[in-house]
Design a protein around this motif. Structure first.
Motif, PDB file in Angstrom:
ATOM      1  N   LEU A 137       0.833  -1.205   0.000  1.00  0.00           N
ATOM      2  CA  LEU A 137       0.000   0.000   0.000  1.00  0.00           C
ATOM      3  C   LEU A 137       0.870   1.258   0.000  1.00  0.00           C
ATOM      4  O   LEU A 137       0.583   2.214  -0.739  1.00  0.00           O
ATOM      5  CB  LEU A 137      -0.910  -0.009   1.234  1.00  0.00           C
ATOM      6  N   ILE A 138       1.910   1.273   0.814  1.00  0.00           N
ATOM      7  CA  ILE A 138       2.807   2.436   0.848  1.00  0.00           C
ATOM      8  C   ILE A 138       3.404   2.678  -0.532  1.00  0.00           C
ATOM      9  O   ILE A 138       3.429   3.805  -1.030  1.00  0.00           O
ATOM     10  CB  ILE A 138       3.919   2.224   1.898  1.00  0.00           C
ATOM     11  N   TRP A 139       3.880   1.610  -1.162  1.00  0.00           N
ATOM     12  CA  TRP A 139       4.475   1.746  -2.497  1.00  0.00           C
ATOM     13  C   TRP A 139       3.458   2.300  -3.490  1.00  0.00           C
ATOM     14  O   TRP A 139       3.771   3.178  -4.291  1.00  0.00           O
ATOM     15  CB  TRP A 139       5.005   0.395  -2.963  1.00  0.00           C
ATOM     16  N   LEU A 140       2.218   1.805  -3.432  1.00  0.00           N
ATOM     17  CA  LEU A 140       1.197   2.223  -4.395  1.00  0.00           C
ATOM     18  C   LEU A 140       0.818   3.690  -4.241  1.00  0.00           C
ATOM     19  O   LEU A 140       0.514   4.366  -5.226  1.00  0.00           O
ATOM     20  CB  LEU A 140      -0.056   1.351  -4.244  1.00  0.00           C
ATOM     21  N   THR A 141       0.832   4.196  -3.001  1.00  0.00           N
ATOM     22  CA  THR A 141       0.427   5.596  -2.809  1.00  0.00           C
ATOM     23  C   THR A 141       1.329   6.560  -3.559  1.00  0.00           C
ATOM     24  O   THR A 141       0.880   7.630  -3.986  1.00  0.00           O
ATOM     25  CB  THR A 141       0.424   5.966  -1.316  1.00  0.00           C
ATOM     26  N   TYR A 142       2.583   6.186  -3.729  1.00  0.00           N
ATOM     27  CA  TYR A 142       3.527   7.067  -4.436  1.00  0.00           C
ATOM     28  C   TYR A 142       3.230   7.149  -5.928  1.00  0.00           C
ATOM     29  O   TYR A 142       3.779   7.999  -6.627  1.00  0.00           O
ATOM     30  CB  TYR A 142       4.958   6.584  -4.228  1.00  0.00           C
ATOM     31  N   GLN A 143       2.381   6.261  -6.417  1.00  0.00           N
ATOM     32  CA  GLN A 143       2.067   6.262  -7.846  1.00  0.00           C
ATOM     33  C   GLN A 143       0.817   7.084  -8.140  1.00  0.00           C
ATOM     34  O   GLN A 143       0.347   7.131  -9.274  1.00  0.00           O
ATOM     35  CB  GLN A 143       1.854   4.820  -8.345  1.00  0.00           C
ATOM     36  N   MET A 144       0.261   7.746  -7.119  1.00  0.00           N
ATOM     37  CA  MET A 144      -1.046   8.392  -7.256  1.00  0.00           C
ATOM     38  C   MET A 144      -0.974   9.793  -7.851  1.00  0.00           C
ATOM     39  O   MET A 144      -1.998  10.327  -8.290  1.00  0.00           O
ATOM     40  CB  MET A 144      -1.733   8.464  -5.880  1.00  0.00           C
ATOM     41  N   ALA A 145       0.195  10.425  -7.836  1.00  0.00           N
ATOM     42  CA  ALA A 145       0.279  11.810  -8.303  1.00  0.00           C
ATOM     43  C   ALA A 145       1.673  12.086  -8.842  1.00  0.00           C
ATOM     44  O   ALA A 145       2.638  11.409  -8.473  1.00  0.00           O
ATOM     45  CB  ALA A 145      -0.042  12.781  -7.159  1.00  0.00           C
ATOM     46  N   PRO A 146       1.787  13.085  -9.719  1.00  0.00           N
ATOM     47  CA  PRO A 146       3.112  13.410 -10.271  1.00  0.00           C
ATOM     48  C   PRO A 146       4.104  13.848  -9.200  1.00  0.00           C
ATOM     49  O   PRO A 146       5.285  13.520  -9.274  1.00  0.00           O
ATOM     50  CB  PRO A 146       2.813  14.541 -11.253  1.00  0.00           C
ATOM     51  N   LEU A 147       3.636  14.612  -8.215  1.00  0.00           N
ATOM     52  CA  LEU A 147       4.528  15.096  -7.166  1.00  0.00           C
ATOM     53  C   LEU A 147       4.335  14.230  -5.929  1.00  0.00           C
ATOM     54  O   LEU A 147       3.326  14.334  -5.222  1.00  0.00           O
ATOM     55  CB  LEU A 147       4.233  16.567  -6.851  1.00  0.00           C
ATOM     56  N   MET A 148       5.286  13.364  -5.661  1.00  0.00           N
ATOM     57  CA  MET A 148       5.111  12.343  -4.632  1.00  0.00           C
ATOM     58  C   MET A 148       5.020  12.930  -3.234  1.00  0.00           C
ATOM     59  O   MET A 148       4.337  12.391  -2.362  1.00  0.00           O
ATOM     60  CB  MET A 148       6.248  11.321  -4.745  1.00  0.00           C
ATOM     61  N   TYR A 149       5.682  14.063  -3.003  1.00  0.00           N
ATOM     62  CA  TYR A 149       5.630  14.678  -1.674  1.00  0.00           C
ATOM     63  C   TYR A 149       4.206  15.038  -1.278  1.00  0.00           C
ATOM     64  O   TYR A 149       3.801  14.874  -0.124  1.00  0.00           O
ATOM     65  CB  TYR A 149       6.505  15.929  -1.632  1.00  0.00           C
ATOM     66  N   ASN A 150       3.418  15.561  -2.220  1.00  0.00           N
ATOM     67  CA  ASN A 150       2.057  15.987  -1.896  1.00  0.00           C
ATOM     68  C   ASN A 150       1.212  14.837  -1.365  1.00  0.00           C
ATOM     69  O   ASN A 150       0.401  15.010  -0.450  1.00  0.00           O
ATOM     70  CB  ASN A 150       1.390  16.598  -3.129  1.00  0.00           C
ATOM     71  N   VAL A 151       1.382  13.648  -1.938  1.00  0.00           N
ATOM     72  CA  VAL A 151       0.632  12.481  -1.480  1.00  0.00           C
ATOM     73  C   VAL A 151       1.017  12.145  -0.044  1.00  0.00           C
ATOM     74  O   VAL A 151       0.164  11.906   0.817  1.00  0.00           O
ATOM     75  CB  VAL A 151       0.888  11.276  -2.406  1.00  0.00           C
ATOM     76  N   VAL A 152       2.315  12.108   0.207  1.00  0.00           N
ATOM     77  CA  VAL A 152       2.805  11.783   1.557  1.00  0.00           C
ATOM     78  C   VAL A 152       2.278  12.793   2.572  1.00  0.00           C
ATOM     79  O   VAL A 152       1.789  12.420   3.642  1.00  0.00           O
ATOM     80  CB  VAL A 152       4.348  11.766   1.574  1.00  0.00           C
ATOM     81  N   GLU A 153       2.361  14.067   2.249  1.00  0.00           N
ATOM     82  CA  GLU A 153       1.927  15.099   3.184  1.00  0.00           C
ATOM     83  C   GLU A 153       0.446  14.972   3.514  1.00  0.00           C
ATOM     84  O   GLU A 153       0.053  15.009   4.691  1.00  0.00           O
ATOM     85  CB  GLU A 153       2.202  16.481   2.595  1.00  0.00           C
ATOM     86  N   LYS A 154      -0.393  14.794   2.510  1.00  0.00           N
ATOM     87  CA  LYS A 154      -1.832  14.720   2.758  1.00  0.00           C
ATOM     88  C   LYS A 154      -2.204  13.484   3.567  1.00  0.00           C
ATOM     89  O   LYS A 154      -3.026  13.563   4.495  1.00  0.00           O
ATOM     90  CB  LYS A 154      -2.579  14.724   1.413  1.00  0.00           C
ATOM     91  N   LEU A 155      -1.595  12.348   3.244  1.00  0.00           N
ATOM     92  CA  LEU A 155      -1.901  11.132   3.995  1.00  0.00           C
ATOM     93  C   LEU A 155      -1.411  11.239   5.434  1.00  0.00           C
ATOM     94  O   LEU A 155      -2.104  10.832   6.380  1.00  0.00           O
ATOM     95  CB  LEU A 155      -1.274   9.923   3.305  1.00  0.00           C
ATOM     96  N   GLN A 156      -0.223  11.793   5.635  1.00  0.00           N
ATOM     97  CA  GLN A 156       0.303  11.918   6.993  1.00  0.00           C
ATOM     98  C   GLN A 156      -0.515  12.911   7.813  1.00  0.00           C
ATOM     99  O   GLN A 156      -0.747  12.698   9.007  1.00  0.00           O
ATOM    100  CB  GLN A 156       1.769  12.341   6.957  1.00  0.00           C
ATOM    101  N   LEU A 157      -0.950  14.003   7.203  1.00  0.00           N
ATOM    102  CA  LEU A 157      -1.812  14.944   7.914  1.00  0.00           C
ATOM    103  C   LEU A 157      -3.096  14.268   8.372  1.00  0.00           C
ATOM    104  O   LEU A 157      -3.550  14.467   9.506  1.00  0.00           O
ATOM    105  CB  LEU A 157      -2.135  16.143   7.023  1.00  0.00           C
ATOM    106  N   LEU A 158      -3.678  13.447   7.513  1.00  0.00           N
ATOM    107  CA  LEU A 158      -4.892  12.721   7.867  1.00  0.00           C
ATOM    108  C   LEU A 158      -4.635  11.723   8.988  1.00  0.00           C
ATOM    109  O   LEU A 158      -5.370  11.680   9.985  1.00  0.00           O
ATOM    110  CB  LEU A 158      -5.443  11.990   6.634  1.00  0.00           C
ATOM    111  N   LEU A 159      -3.584  10.916   8.847  1.00  0.00           N
ATOM    112  CA  LEU A 159      -3.282   9.893   9.849  1.00  0.00           C
ATOM    113  C   LEU A 159      -2.944  10.513  11.205  1.00  0.00           C
ATOM    114  O   LEU A 159      -3.366  10.023  12.257  1.00  0.00           O
ATOM    115  CB  LEU A 159      -2.127   9.017   9.360  1.00  0.00           C
TER     116      LEU A 159
END
Length: 581
Positions: free
Chosen positions: A199-221
């Motif tokens: 799942l962690i690996w797949l989340t990085y494939q969700m958007a062109p800018l990988m940092y944005n995905v990490v930031e939004k998921l971490q803010l939620l968690l």
């Protein structure tokens, strides 16, 4: 952009808020922000005291600092750091230590949290001022420094006790049994671990800018984790226990043994992510677009179909005119507030609640953290509260698992690319993606090792203590580059210099103590026996203390000399000074 090398152009013109602070329409905040520049056409910063010192490795380009956004637009990097902290020190180490030894150690946690606040914001300083990562700054000292950090990072994070613990708690909460795969018996928690790594690996494939995905998921968690912690206290928290803490600052328990000191050093390191993870603050604020990092470039998914961005090797320096000095003061203020309100207070709230709960139900326990929660606390708090505990611990540990993958991959790809990949013609984005894939696969392999089944907390202790051992040398290195290499208006003030001296001494002390106890008790080399009060240590232990003291004093001397030599070299430098700058 200002191409004048004068220290004070435009002094007759008033500086207005419009010159300093960004209108929301000026930038793409709250997501990651990047402003392309014609890098090769910019003037090279002169080798004068008003600009950063280059050493022997690459010149800086001149550019103005970007305008300062409001605090709400820059929240993100510290939320990722908080996520990296929640599942280690805050849910496991500190509650266990206080339950075993008493509330006296909680004061040490608060001190460690403040130390991490200082260290993390100092790690951000170089990137704010230059756009370069802290690893590039270390490379300017010597290429072996980032390589040593990479090795230490793998030794501390490459054995995912954090993943094993998260999966074990998650599986216990879901009551997963035992399943057969390809004829082999495998615990349900291992299946969960594999699923989470994928799942962690797949989340990085969700958007062109990988940092944005990490930031939004971490803010939620992180938000959900804090909410669950507050709910847990409302269900079973004891106000009476909380009020009694100031009168119960006792210290009990057995003599310091190697495992105890390792847990303590790990807890001190993990009172704020710790070790290799802390260094990610530099790269996260560059991705977010803090300060001069807004011009430096970002890492994009190489397979998302978006145009790549150039990540420059050498950074920027700004002329210390009135506007830039005021902007620097504004950037430093908003950076500290973001870290204080997001990281520091979130850390203290969650840790305090979980420590109160564990102390209430398991005071005096000598078990490991995971077992205390699952065996001693959960069975006596009722079904609803048990669900909250399972959910909170799992989410907290998963945020750490996610942040550790992100941090290790981002840090290591930056080091590998700058030392080898750039000259070899590699793409930084492809280095990042490849390392992400390899590290996630490695984590899955480790989850199958018998050691991760028998003692996942033991893996956490090993990784945490290694993180603590890393911190003393790199705190010294960070302070060196921030004073010796930065000009007067961006270098730390005396309050921060003294705080960093204390931070280095703090982690250095516990590192020497752990090293001496390990060599004398685990390897049988009694000559290295160390005493907590230093006096009474054996010959080898005394040499460890002496080496620590000599290095510490030498760096303190060099830093103080650089600070005093810079005084008065930049006109109006005091304009850049703000609270605890």
């Amino acid at each position: 952009m200002d191409n004048s090398d004068s220290a004070s152009p435009g002094e007759k013109e008033p500086v207005t808020d419009g010159d300093i602070y960004a209108d929301p329409t000026d930038a793409t905040y709250p997501t990651s922000t990047y402003t392309p520049v014609a890098y090769d056409n910019l003037e090279t910063a002169s080798q004068t005291p008003i600009h950063n010192e280059t050493g022997d490795d690459g010149d800086f380009k001149r550019s103005d600092l970007p305008k300062v956004p409001k605090l709400k637009y820059v929240v993100g990097p510290s939320a990722i750091m908080l996520g990296a902290s929640l599942g280690s020190g805050e849910t496991l180490f500190w509650p266990t230590l206080v339950a075993r030894f008493g509330w006296a150690l909680f004061g040490l946690f608060l001190l460690a949290a403040f130390v991490h606040f200082v260290v993390n914001t100092e790690i951000q300083r170089w990137t704010l001022a230059t756009g370069e990562s802290i690893f590039r700054a270390m490379e300017r000292l010597h290429p072996t420094v980032p390589l040593a950090l990479l090795l230490g990072g793998f030794l501390s994070l490459g054995w995912p006790g954090w993943a094993a613990s998260a999966d074990k708690i998650g599986a216990a909460g879901l009551s997963l049994g035992t399943y057969g795969i390809l004829g082999a018996e495998i615990n349900g928690w291992r299946l969960l671990g594999i699923a989470l790594m994928v799942l962690i690996w797949l989340t990085y494939q969700m958007a062109p800018l990988m940092y944005n995905v990490v930031e939004k998921l971490q803010l939620l968690l992180v938000t959900v984790s804090i909410g669950l912690a507050i709910l847990l206290f409302a269900l079973v928290g004891s106000v009476e226990t909380a009020l009694s803490v100031p009168t119960n600052l006792t210290l009990s328990g057995e003599q310091l043994q190697v495992e105890t000191v390792a847990i303590l050093l790990g807890a001190l390191a993990y009172a704020g992510a710790g070790g290799y993870l802390n260094l990610s603050q530099s790269l996260w604020i560059r991705e977010k677009g803090y300060g001069m990092g807004r011009y430096q470039g970002r890492i994009k998914n190489p397979f998302a179909g978006d145009d790549p961005e150039t990540v420059h090797r050498n950074g920027f320096s700004f002329v210390p005119n009135r506007v830039n000095l005021e902007r620097w003061r504004g950037w430093w203020r908003v950076t500290q507030l973001e870290h204080l309100l997001t990281f520091f207070f979130g850390l203290v709230v969650v840790t305090t609640i979980l420590t109160l709960v564990m102390f209430t139900y398991a005071a005096g326990s000598t078990g490991t953290a995971v077992d205390i929660w699952l065996v001693e606390v959960v069975p006596v708090v009722g079904s609803v509260t048990s669900i909250v505990i399972y959910a909170l611990l799992f989410l907290a540990l998963f945020t750490t698992e996610y942040a550790i993958v992100e941090s290790f991959v981002r840090n290591s790809s930056d080091i590998i690319y700058e030392l080898y990949g750039r000259d070899a013609g590699w793409s930084l984005s492809q280095v990042f993606w490849t390392l992400l894939t390899v590290f996630c696969a490695w984590g899955i392999v480790i989850l199958f090792l018998p050691l991760s089944v028998e003692n996942p907390f033991g893996l956490l202790v090993v990784g945490a203590s290694m993180s603590g051992l890393m911190m003393w040398p790199y705190i010294l290195a960070v302070q060196w580059v921030n004073t010796v290499r930065l000009p007067e208006h961006t270098m730390p003030g005396w309050g921060r210099i003294v705080s960093m001296w204390f931070a280095a001494g703090f982690f250095g002390y516990f590192s020497v103590l752990l090293t001496g106890i390990y060599l004398s008790t685990q390897l049988g080399w009694g000559i290295f026996e160390t005493e907590a009060i230093v006096i009474g240590s054996e010959v080898g232990g005394g040499l460890l203390w002496l080496g620590y003291g000599v290095i510490q004093i030498a760096v303190m001397y060099r830093v103080a000399r650089a600070k005093m030599a810079a005084a008065g070299t930049v006109d109006d430098a005091k304009r850049a000074r703000g609270w605890f700058s």
